[in-house]
Structure formats: structure tokens, C-alpha cells
Design a protein around this motif. Structure first.
Motif, mmCIF file in Angstrom:
data_model
loop_
_atom_site.group_PDB
_atom_site.id
_atom_site.type_symbol
_atom_site.label_atom_id
_atom_site.label_comp_id
_atom_site.label_asym_id
_atom_site.label_seq_id
_atom_site.Cartn_x
_atom_site.Cartn_y
_atom_site.Cartn_z
ATOM 1 N N MET A 7 -11.658 -51.056 35.956
ATOM 2 C CA MET A 7 -12.588 -51.710 36.710
ATOM 3 C C MET A 7 -11.858 -51.447 38.216
ATOM 4 S SD MET A 7 -14.400 -55.189 37.058
ATOM 5 C CE MET A 7 -15.723 -55.692 38.284
ATOM 6 N N LYS A 8 -12.315 -50.430 39.067
ATOM 7 C CA LYS A 8 -11.730 -50.416 40.443
ATOM 8 C C LYS A 8 -11.700 -51.628 41.227
ATOM 9 C CE LYS A 8 -11.871 -45.404 40.495
ATOM 10 N NZ LYS A 8 -12.362 -44.088 41.262
ATOM 11 N N ILE A 9 -10.628 -51.497 42.080
ATOM 12 C CA ILE A 9 -10.656 -52.489 43.311
ATOM 13 C C ILE A 9 -10.631 -51.892 44.733
ATOM 14 C CG2 ILE A 9 -9.473 -54.662 44.247
ATOM 15 C CD1 ILE A 9 -8.101 -54.872 41.403
ATOM 16 N N TYR A 10 -11.809 -52.145 45.493
ATOM 17 C CA TYR A 10 -11.647 -51.627 46.699
ATOM 18 C C TYR A 10 -11.357 -52.983 47.866
ATOM 19 C CZ TYR A 10 -13.894 -47.672 44.764
ATOM 20 O OH TYR A 10 -14.164 -46.416 43.903
ATOM 21 N N ILE A 11 -10.442 -52.579 48.755
ATOM 22 C CA ILE A 11 -10.292 -53.527 49.938
ATOM 23 C C ILE A 11 -10.818 -52.988 51.081
ATOM 24 C CG2 ILE A 11 -8.324 -54.715 51.023
ATOM 25 C CD1 ILE A 11 -8.298 -55.259 48.112
ATOM 26 N N LEU A 12 -11.791 -53.927 51.501
ATOM 27 C CA LEU A 12 -12.330 -53.360 53.007
ATOM 28 C C LEU A 12 -11.656 -53.906 54.184
ATOM 29 C CD1 LEU A 12 -16.050 -54.654 52.243
ATOM 30 C CD2 LEU A 12 -15.004 -52.341 51.631
ATOM 31 N N THR A 13 -11.265 -52.960 54.986
ATOM 32 C CA THR A 13 -10.120 -53.412 56.073
ATOM 33 C C THR A 13 -10.559 -52.597 57.431
ATOM 34 O OG1 THR A 13 -7.988 -53.267 56.752
ATOM 35 C CG2 THR A 13 -8.584 -51.265 55.407
ATOM 36 N N THR A 14 -10.452 -53.538 58.470
ATOM 37 C CA THR A 14 -10.537 -52.732 59.944
ATOM 38 C C THR A 14 -9.213 -51.957 60.170
ATOM 39 O OG1 THR A 14 -9.627 -54.635 60.956
ATOM 40 C CG2 THR A 14 -12.114 -54.498 60.518
ATOM 41 N N GLY A 15 -8.076 -51.950 59.257
ATOM 42 C CA GLY A 15 -6.864 -51.330 59.399
ATOM 43 C C GLY A 15 -6.222 -51.891 60.239
ATOM 44 N N ASN A 16 -6.496 -53.466 60.262
ATOM 45 C CA ASN A 16 -5.424 -54.347 60.896
ATOM 46 C C ASN A 16 -4.074 -54.501 59.928
ATOM 47 O OD1 ASN A 16 -4.055 -57.421 60.646
ATOM 48 N ND2 ASN A 16 -5.162 -57.221 62.592
ATOM 49 N N LYS A 17 -2.864 -54.274 60.457
ATOM 50 C CA LYS A 17 -1.664 -54.022 59.617
ATOM 51 C C LYS A 17 -1.219 -55.344 59.122
ATOM 52 C CE LYS A 17 0.162 -49.977 62.078
ATOM 53 N NZ LYS A 17 1.519 -49.543 62.837
ATOM 54 N N ASP A 18 -1.434 -56.497 59.773
ATOM 55 C CA ASP A 18 -1.003 -57.706 59.183
ATOM 56 C C ASP A 18 -1.883 -58.309 57.723
ATOM 57 O OD1 ASP A 18 1.011 -58.125 61.016
ATOM 58 O OD2 ASP A 18 -0.361 -59.254 62.150
ATOM 59 N N ARG A 19 -3.066 -57.886 58.046
ATOM 60 C CA ARG A 19 -4.031 -58.078 56.842
ATOM 61 C C ARG A 19 -3.952 -57.201 55.737
ATOM 62 N NH1 ARG A 19 -10.205 -59.592 58.704
ATOM 63 N NH2 ARG A 19 -9.699 -61.250 60.381
ATOM 64 N N MET A 20 -3.609 -55.866 56.159
ATOM 65 C CA MET A 20 -3.237 -54.746 54.894
ATOM 66 C C MET A 20 -2.252 -55.153 54.422
ATOM 67 S SD MET A 20 -4.360 -51.394 56.863
ATOM 68 C CE MET A 20 -4.088 -50.337 55.505
ATOM 69 N N SER A 21 -1.008 -55.540 54.762
ATOM 70 C CA SER A 21 0.289 -55.896 54.407
ATOM 71 C C SER A 21 -0.068 -57.409 53.327
ATOM 72 C CB SER A 21 1.228 -56.332 55.273
ATOM 73 O OG SER A 21 1.733 -55.229 55.940
ATOM 74 N N MET A 22 -0.677 -58.209 53.997
ATOM 75 C CA MET A 22 -0.905 -59.584 53.195
ATOM 76 C C MET A 22 -1.751 -59.140 51.660
ATOM 77 S SD MET A 22 -3.594 -62.684 54.030
ATOM 78 C CE MET A 22 -4.851 -61.787 53.712
ATOM 79 N N MET A 23 -2.838 -58.318 51.821
ATOM 80 C CA MET A 23 -3.541 -57.802 50.737
ATOM 81 C C MET A 23 -2.339 -56.968 49.589
ATOM 82 S SD MET A 23 -6.217 -59.134 51.108
ATOM 83 C CE MET A 23 -6.761 -58.419 49.424
ATOM 84 N N GLU A 24 -1.870 -56.271 50.489
ATOM 85 C CA GLU A 24 -0.883 -55.329 49.387
ATOM 86 C C GLU A 24 0.275 -56.405 48.513
ATOM 87 O OE1 GLU A 24 0.687 -52.883 52.138
ATOM 88 O OE2 GLU A 24 -0.410 -51.274 52.044
#
Length: 221
Positions: free
Chosen positions: A1-18
């Protein structure tokens, strides 16, 4: 089951999700939103439709949310597999058991696994008919994704997407909320959102007021 993360490209949010998903040993893929300039231009093409349902047009951020989720739905349709879609402001509370989530998603078609203010006392999943549909973490099947894409071309981009989904005569579906809660939106003070920024002024046009009254009756809004 794939997981897609929707992002605006904000680095802080992306790092948090990672950090959150890597700690759970889950594979995922980012889906990036379009540029602000492109969103502003495309949003203008839906102005008449928006004013036919609401007294003000969507902000660029609200329209951007539409584009992000419809992009994810298109991926789900192409993959021919159910998927988990997560916004990059989600706070994951516990491990994600993919087999259980996959089964519930297939059973219900579209189901949120996020906190919601409208609670049901039953331990079973319940249809979300009030307020907004929590899009922070949800599962969706290709059939439901295809259904929503079809409806979006006719009645979508007319109001905020999380409200539109709960309007059955607009979205064409009955979305569920699971009592298996695996996450929520981060507290408001911890995030910065562009959805509520630069909201257009309300229109006083009599023409659109009449159309809104007719649509309110037609779609039981």
C-alpha cells in the motif's frame, strides 16, 4: 500500500514527516504542490463556480489544497491500488498497520484515520456528514479516487475541499472516519498555513446570491 505525502515543499515539514515515517520503517513518496503563480492563474478560471456556492472565492492556498489532493487521487487511479494520503502537517501518534488500514480502506472506499472534532460513540467507523472531512491522514481506493475526480470536474473547486467531500450531492460519495486514529493535524500554534491567508473579499452581487440560493436547495447545503 503506497503512502503519499502532500507537501508545499516546506523543508521543516518535510523533515518532520521523514523523521516520523522513517522511524516506522515505512516507504513513502512526496507529491509537491504547484507554484503559487500557477495556482493563482488556474484558480481564476473557477471564480464563477466558486461564487455560485460561496460568498467569496477560494484563496490561493485553499485552491492549492484541491490541486494537491486531486494530484494524489490521479496517482491512486494510475496505480490501481489503495493508498494512504498524508498532509505534511500531520502528527502521527502510533504505528501504521498497513494490512489493517488496507482492509478498512477497501471496505469503506475513503476513510480518515485522523482525529475529528465530530465524534461518534460507536467503535465502528462512521460516515462524516457534518463540518469538514479530516484530510490529514486517510485511505482511498482507486474507485473512490476516480469517482471524486469525476465529480470534481463538475462541482469541485467550488468550496474548501474538506467541506466539499462531506456534501454527498456534490462529491458523490459517503466518506468515513475510522475509530482507529493514527494521527491528527499538528496544533495550530505549531504550524503555518497559507489556506486562510489572503482570503478574497465577499461579493455582494445579487446574481450570485440568487444562484447560491438555488444551489443550496438543489444540493441541500
Amino acid at each position: 500500500m503506497k503512502i503519499y505525502i502532500l507537501t508545499t515543499g516546506n523543508k521543516d515539514r518535510m523533515s518532520m514527516m521523514e523523521r516520523q515515517l522513517n522511524s516506522l520503517n515505512l516507504k513513502f513518496e512526496f507529491i509537491y504542490s504547484e507554484s503559487i503563480d500557477n495556482l493563482k492563474i488556474e484558480n481564476l478560471t473557477y471564480g464563477d463556480r466558486q461564487l455560485s456556492f460561496k460568498s467569496r472565492k477560494l484563496s490561493t492556498g485553499q485552491f492549492g489544497a484541491w490541486k494537491a489532493h486531486t494530484s494524489a487521487w490521479s496517482r491512486v487511479v494510475d496505480d490501481l491500488e489503495p493508498a494512504i494520503i498524508i498532509e505534511d502537517n500531520a502528527l502521527i501518534h502510533q504505528g501504521i498497520m498497513l494490512d489493517a488500514i488496507r482492509c478498512e480502506t477497501i471496505k469503506l472506499g475513503m476513510v480518515s484515520f485522523s482525529e475529528t472534532g465530530w465524534r461518534e460513540s460507536s467503535t465502528e467507523s462512521f460516515i462524516k456528514t457534518h463540518g469538514f472531512f479530516p484530510l490529514y491522514i486517510y485511505g482511498i481506493t482507486p474507485y473512490f479516487a476516480d469517482m471524486l475526480l469525476s465529480r470534481a470536474s463538475k462541482t469541485g473547486y467550488s468550496m474548501q475541499i474538506d467541506t466539499w467531500i462531506t456534501k454527498r450531492l456534490l462529491s458523490g460519495i459517503s466518506p468515513f472516519c475510522s475509530n482507529t486514529v493514527i494521527g491528527s493535524r499538528m496544533p495550530r500554534k505549531s504550524i503555518v498555513t497559507i489556506a486562510q491567508k489572503d482570503l478574497p473579499k465577499k461579493t455582494k452581487s445579487i446574481k450570485y446570491k440568487i444562484i447560491r440560493m438555488l444551489n443550496k436547495r438543489k444540493y441541500k447545503l
